[in-house]
Design an enzyme around this catalytic site. Sequence first.
Site, mmCIF file in Angstrom:
data_model
loop_
_atom_site.group_PDB
_atom_site.id
_atom_site.type_symbol
_atom_site.label_atom_id
_atom_site.label_comp_id
_atom_site.label_asym_id
_atom_site.label_seq_id
_atom_site.Cartn_x
_atom_site.Cartn_y
_atom_site.Cartn_z
ATOM 1 N N CYS A 65 0.529 -1.307 0.040
ATOM 2 C CA CYS A 65 -0.073 -0.060 0.042
ATOM 3 C C CYS A 65 0.655 1.190 -0.075
ATOM 4 O O CYS A 65 1.664 1.326 0.732
ATOM 5 C CB CYS A 65 -0.845 -0.058 1.387
ATOM 6 N N CYS A 114 -7.295 -1.001 1.178
ATOM 7 C CA CYS A 114 -6.341 -1.590 2.076
ATOM 8 C C CYS A 114 -7.114 -2.009 3.233
ATOM 9 O O CYS A 114 -7.585 -0.748 4.122
ATOM 10 C CB CYS A 114 -5.109 -0.667 2.236
ATOM 11 N N CYS A 117 -5.417 0.596 6.166
ATOM 12 C CA CYS A 117 -5.649 2.275 6.385
ATOM 13 C C CYS A 117 -6.846 2.946 5.644
ATOM 14 O O CYS A 117 -7.065 3.979 5.382
ATOM 15 C CB CYS A 117 -4.259 2.817 5.698
ATOM 16 N N CYS A 137 -8.352 -5.759 -9.572
ATOM 17 C CA CYS A 137 -7.920 -4.791 -10.560
ATOM 18 C C CYS A 137 -7.466 -3.540 -9.841
ATOM 19 O O CYS A 137 -8.294 -2.936 -9.169
ATOM 20 C CB CYS A 137 -9.105 -4.576 -11.326
#
Length: 152
Positions: A65, A114, A117, A137
């Site tokens: 991330c 994510c 976060c 995707c």
Amino acid sequence: MLNWNDIIRFSVKGNPTPDRRVEKTPEQWRAQLTPEQYRITRQHGTERPFSGELCSVYEAGEYNCVCCGTPLFDSTIKFDSSSGWPSFTQPIKENAIKYIKDTSFGMVRVEIQCNTCDAHLGHVFPDGPAPSGLRYCVNSLSIDLKKEAAHE
């Protein structure tokens, strides 16, 4: 291995608990990210197809991330979907990704974020290759590739 039924279950009944949480103010995210990364990850934007630099990269490594550094995907499960965005068949861990039912633009999709976060990553679809049948995707600007070190 996750399948489409697991994704639907998570999006309806709740997501797995993340290993940790990272929470920042919009001002803190803006200070850390480029304007385009902020637009995509914090404001649920999408980059133009085939515009992301990671779309056609297949080097060994881990995709993390861009906001919090959490490992999300491994290069071994990346594939060319011809969609214009980096595509993966599985997350690196079951609890790395959060699944949100998305009914925007007059269609039903599953947004992926994510789980650490809440950064918007993209969407997951049930049209990927076997054995999972999943296609994660992902916007290039929402992830960083941590390349594997060359072995000497």
